[in-house]
Design a protein around this motif. Structure first.
Motif, PDB file in Angstrom:
ATOM      1  N   UNK A  56     -67.061  32.395 -10.612  1.00  0.00           N
ATOM      2  CA  UNK A  56     -65.903  33.263 -10.773  1.00  0.00           C
ATOM      3  C   UNK A  56     -64.587  32.487 -10.757  1.00  0.00           C
ATOM      4  N   UNK A  57     -64.515  31.451  -9.926  1.00  0.00           N
ATOM      5  CA  UNK A  57     -63.291  30.673  -9.819  1.00  0.00           C
ATOM      6  C   UNK A  57     -63.656  29.249  -9.426  1.00  0.00           C
ATOM      7  N   UNK A  58     -62.793  28.298  -9.811  1.00  0.00           N
ATOM      8  CA  UNK A  58     -63.033  26.886  -9.535  1.00  0.00           C
ATOM      9  C   UNK A  58     -61.779  26.285  -8.933  1.00  0.00           C
ATOM     10  N   UNK A  59     -61.958  25.481  -7.888  1.00  0.00           N
ATOM     11  CA  UNK A  59     -60.833  24.849  -7.209  1.00  0.00           C
ATOM     12  C   UNK A  59     -61.063  23.336  -7.179  1.00  0.00           C
ATOM     13  N   UNK A 108     -69.969  31.471 -20.858  1.00  0.00           N
ATOM     14  CA  UNK A 108     -71.277  32.023 -20.470  1.00  0.00           C
ATOM     15  C   UNK A 108     -71.171  33.516 -20.181  1.00  0.00           C
ATOM     16  N   UNK A 109     -70.067  33.941 -19.564  1.00  0.00           N
ATOM     17  CA  UNK A 109     -69.872  35.379 -19.319  1.00  0.00           C
ATOM     18  C   UNK A 109     -69.715  36.128 -20.634  1.00  0.00           C
ATOM     19  N   UNK A 110     -69.036  35.546 -21.590  1.00  0.00           N
ATOM     20  CA  UNK A 110     -68.872  36.184 -22.910  1.00  0.00           C
ATOM     21  C   UNK A 110     -70.217  36.296 -23.626  1.00  0.00           C
ATOM     22  N   UNK A 111     -71.030  35.223 -23.550  1.00  0.00           N
ATOM     23  CA  UNK A 111     -72.353  35.249 -24.204  1.00  0.00           C
ATOM     24  C   UNK A 111     -73.244  36.318 -23.593  1.00  0.00           C
ATOM     25  N   UNK A 112     -73.205  36.477 -22.288  1.00  0.00           N
ATOM     26  CA  UNK A 112     -74.047  37.461 -21.610  1.00  0.00           C
ATOM     27  C   UNK A 112     -73.397  38.829 -21.537  1.00  0.00           C
ATOM     28  N   UNK A 113     -72.156  38.902 -21.992  1.00  0.00           N
ATOM     29  CA  UNK A 113     -71.377  40.143 -21.946  1.00  0.00           C
ATOM     30  C   UNK A 113     -71.319  40.676 -20.516  1.00  0.00           C
ATOM     31  N   UNK A 114     -71.048  39.764 -19.594  1.00  0.00           N
ATOM     32  CA  UNK A 114     -70.963  40.094 -18.177  1.00  0.00           C
ATOM     33  C   UNK A 114     -69.518  40.370 -17.814  1.00  0.00           C
ATOM     34  N   UNK A 115     -69.307  41.410 -17.028  1.00  0.00           N
ATOM     35  CA  UNK A 115     -67.967  41.790 -16.610  1.00  0.00           C
ATOM     36  C   UNK A 115     -67.849  41.596 -15.105  1.00  0.00           C
ATOM     37  N   UNK A 116     -66.822  40.863 -14.679  1.00  0.00           N
ATOM     38  CA  UNK A 116     -66.567  40.711 -13.245  1.00  0.00           C
ATOM     39  C   UNK A 116     -65.576  41.771 -12.820  1.00  0.00           C
ATOM     40  N   UNK A 117     -65.921  42.503 -11.777  1.00  0.00           N
ATOM     41  CA  UNK A 117     -64.995  43.494 -11.254  1.00  0.00           C
ATOM     42  C   UNK A 117     -64.662  43.146  -9.822  1.00  0.00           C
ATOM     43  N   UNK A 118     -63.488  43.479  -9.393  1.00  0.00           N
ATOM     44  CA  UNK A 118     -63.036  43.202  -8.041  1.00  0.00           C
ATOM     45  C   UNK A 118     -62.751  44.501  -7.325  1.00  0.00           C
TER      46      UNK A 118
END
Length: 133
Positions: A56-59, A108-118
């Protein structure tokens, strides 16, 4: 067939000692288009995988010692249950790897059509009824 697997690997790095950046540890990080793998151990081996779409995020952090020896630490915040905080410690080309993971996870999220919700703490349906009265 072994050559095909090697072609999939985008980055392969070892965890290094902070002292002179020598790769004398038994931790290896393998980053592919669709997965991050961490292999640890000498006598007892542990292999941990995280799919790229779960990142989800990278630091990126670099202490003074890491900057002197051209290294950094990458922290990936994931939706993975075993490792919600995936840490790639003391790696060379850390900024380049961080940027790659960020772009590859989005792809990868676009390819899998994955949606992150908060969960932003908005009220539920019951709270909306209170507003009408």
């Amino acid at each position: 067939m072994a050559k095909e697997k090697e072609q999939d690997v985008v980055y392969s790095e070892r965890k290094r000692w902070l002292f002179f950046g020598l790769p004398f540890t038994f931790t290896k990080y393998i980053i592919k288009d669709d997965m991050i793998t961490i292999n640890q151990g000498f006598l007892s081996k542990v292999e941990n995988d995280c799919y790229m779409y779960k990142v989800q995020d990278v630091e990126h952090t670099a202490s003074l010692g890491e900057r002197i020896f051209g290294m950094g630490t990458i922290t990936c915040y994931t939706g993975d249950t075993t490792h919600p905080k995936l840490i790639l410690e003391h790696v060379k080309r850390s900024k380049e790897i961080k940027n790659y993971i960020l772009e590859a996870s989005e792809a990868a999220r676009m390819r899998r059509r994955t949606l992150n919700t908060l969960d932003i703490g908005a009220g539920g349906v019951d709270d909306l009824d209170d507003l009408d009265s």
